[in-house]
Design an enzyme around this catalytic site. Structure first.
Site, mmCIF file in Angstrom:
data_model
loop_
_atom_site.group_PDB
_atom_site.id
_atom_site.type_symbol
_atom_site.label_atom_id
_atom_site.label_comp_id
_atom_site.label_asym_id
_atom_site.label_seq_id
_atom_site.Cartn_x
_atom_site.Cartn_y
_atom_site.Cartn_z
ATOM 1 N N HIS A 189 -0.689 1.214 -10.401
ATOM 2 C CA HIS A 189 -1.377 0.226 -9.559
ATOM 3 C C HIS A 189 -1.889 -0.947 -10.408
ATOM 4 O O HIS A 189 -3.084 -1.227 -10.461
ATOM 5 C CB HIS A 189 -2.532 0.880 -8.795
ATOM 6 C CG HIS A 189 -2.856 0.154 -7.511
ATOM 7 N ND1 HIS A 189 -3.205 0.788 -6.350
ATOM 8 C CD2 HIS A 189 -2.901 -1.180 -7.215
ATOM 9 C CE1 HIS A 189 -3.445 -0.089 -5.398
ATOM 10 N NE2 HIS A 189 -3.253 -1.296 -5.896
ATOM 11 N N ARG A 198 0.861 -1.175 0.000
ATOM 12 C CA ARG A 198 0.000 0.000 0.000
ATOM 13 C C ARG A 198 0.902 1.230 0.000
ATOM 14 O O ARG A 198 1.987 1.220 0.583
ATOM 15 C CB ARG A 198 -0.931 0.023 1.219
ATOM 16 C CG ARG A 198 -2.143 -0.890 1.076
ATOM 17 C CD ARG A 198 -3.103 -0.365 0.021
ATOM 18 N NE ARG A 198 -4.303 -1.182 -0.141
ATOM 19 C CZ ARG A 198 -4.494 -2.068 -1.103
ATOM 20 N NH1 ARG A 198 -3.527 -2.273 -2.000
ATOM 21 N NH2 ARG A 198 -5.609 -2.746 -1.194
ATOM 22 N N GLU A 257 -2.821 8.208 -3.866
ATOM 23 C CA GLU A 257 -3.310 7.851 -5.201
ATOM 24 C C GLU A 257 -4.600 8.605 -5.531
ATOM 25 O O GLU A 257 -5.453 8.781 -4.662
ATOM 26 C CB GLU A 257 -3.566 6.345 -5.271
ATOM 27 C CG GLU A 257 -2.307 5.518 -5.208
ATOM 28 C CD GLU A 257 -2.590 4.023 -5.394
ATOM 29 O OE1 GLU A 257 -3.656 3.662 -5.929
ATOM 30 O OE2 GLU A 257 -1.732 3.229 -4.999
#
Length: 315
Positions: free
Chosen positions: A281, A234, A263
């Site tokens: 991602h 993460r 993000e």
């Protein structure tokens, strides 16, 4: 039962959901807004949220008597859901472990190879017409085979990465993990500082409060100046500002990132660095993997609807 699916899904997942539930499929690819989060808890029996749908304690507090009875998260990571607040509201939370393991491990290897061998930098050079032809000292990168990799977090994904590194690239694997484990292949469990001192460091811990900024300025200072950092966990596991400062100072040789602290914002400082590989991602971005994730989330939804134990409850 009314089911809200918060993002577009593969057709196979949607079709199966519609066989069993009254489905509302949200068409936006953006996370739920605060108003939509509150509305979802008040108006739907079941919700399939995903990354970015921030079901915080403040959201739960606005719906003291929610209609929602289950949050079946699409994804293994669920740090966007306050599971304690969900539990207090009587709402179980599930996730999709296992379905994402190999795809995420593959992206970790992609980042290792791209960063160490300067593949992204080389492609950019070629695309802008700057390649003048092969020569013996052109774009010399770091040989990956036989290196030492340090894996931070040795769960399913960490172990899958370790197996690829050991069996595929003859790498010496060391790892740091909160509990003592035997991964089932040659690998040595070591203190975190020792794992950080490997040639290549891969972050594979779960997200959440306990791992927020786990890789901070102090941790980065324990890496080798010629070491490489890869993150597929993460974004907020790494203190992004500290990473930028460390890279700018030459504290490490490079980084490969698939996730980011805020993000979809990626700092210009990172985007400007040739020794940093940046992916949007892509960890689970393969159709069969996303289908498997959606079908696993549906397994949890169906188990709830039929009064069976939830296969993947996290709270």
């Amino acid at each position: 039962m009314r089911l809200l699916i918060t993002r577009p899904q593969p057709e196979r997942v949607v079709a199966q959901a519609q066989e069993h539930f009254d489905v509302t499929l949200r068409q936006s690819t953006q996370p739920l807004s605060d108003a939509e989060l509150v509305q979802s808890l008040a108006e739907f029996d079941l919700i399939m949220p995903t990354l970015g749908d921030r079901f915080s304690a403040a959201v739960f507090a606005q719906v003291p008597e929610p209609r929602a009875r289950l949050l079946a998260n699409f994804g293994v990571g669920y740090n966007h859901i306050d599971v304690a607040a969900a539990r207090a509201a009587g709402i179980p939370v599930t996730n999709t472990p296992g379905a994402v393991t190999d795809a995420t491990a593959d992206i970790a290897m992609t980042l290792i190879l791209m960063t160490c061998r300067r593949a992204g930098e080389g492609e950019r050079m070629l695309r802008r017409g700057a390649w003048a032809g092969w020569h013996p000292t052109q774009m010399l990168g770091r040989h990956v085979t036989g290196r030492k990799v340090g894996i931070i977090g040795m769960g399913r994904i960490g172990q899958a990465i370790g197996r690829r590194c050991h069996f595929g690239f003859g790498m010496a694997v060391i790892f740091h993990n909160r509990s003592v484990i035997d991964p089932g292949f040659p690998a040595q469990q070591v203190p975190m500082a020792e794992a950080l001192a490997a040639d290549i460091v891969v972050i594979a811990v779960p997200g959440g409060a306990s791992t927020h900024h786990l890789i901070d300025a102090r941790a980065l200072s324990q890496m080798r100046p010629d070491g490489f950092l890869v993150n597929i966990s993460r974004g907020d596991v790494i203190d992004e500002a500290a990473l930028i400062a460390h890279l700018q100072a030459g504290g490490i040789a490079g980084a490969g990132l698939d996730v980011y602290e805020h993000e979809p914002h990626v700092p210009e400082a990172l985007r400007a660095m040739e020794n940093v590989t940046l992916l949007p991602h892509l960890g689970t971005a393969a159709l069969e993997v996303r289908e498997a994730m959606g079908l696993m989330a549906l397994d949890n939804l169906l188990a709830f609807a039929e009064g069976r134990p939830l296969p993947n409850q996290v709270n």
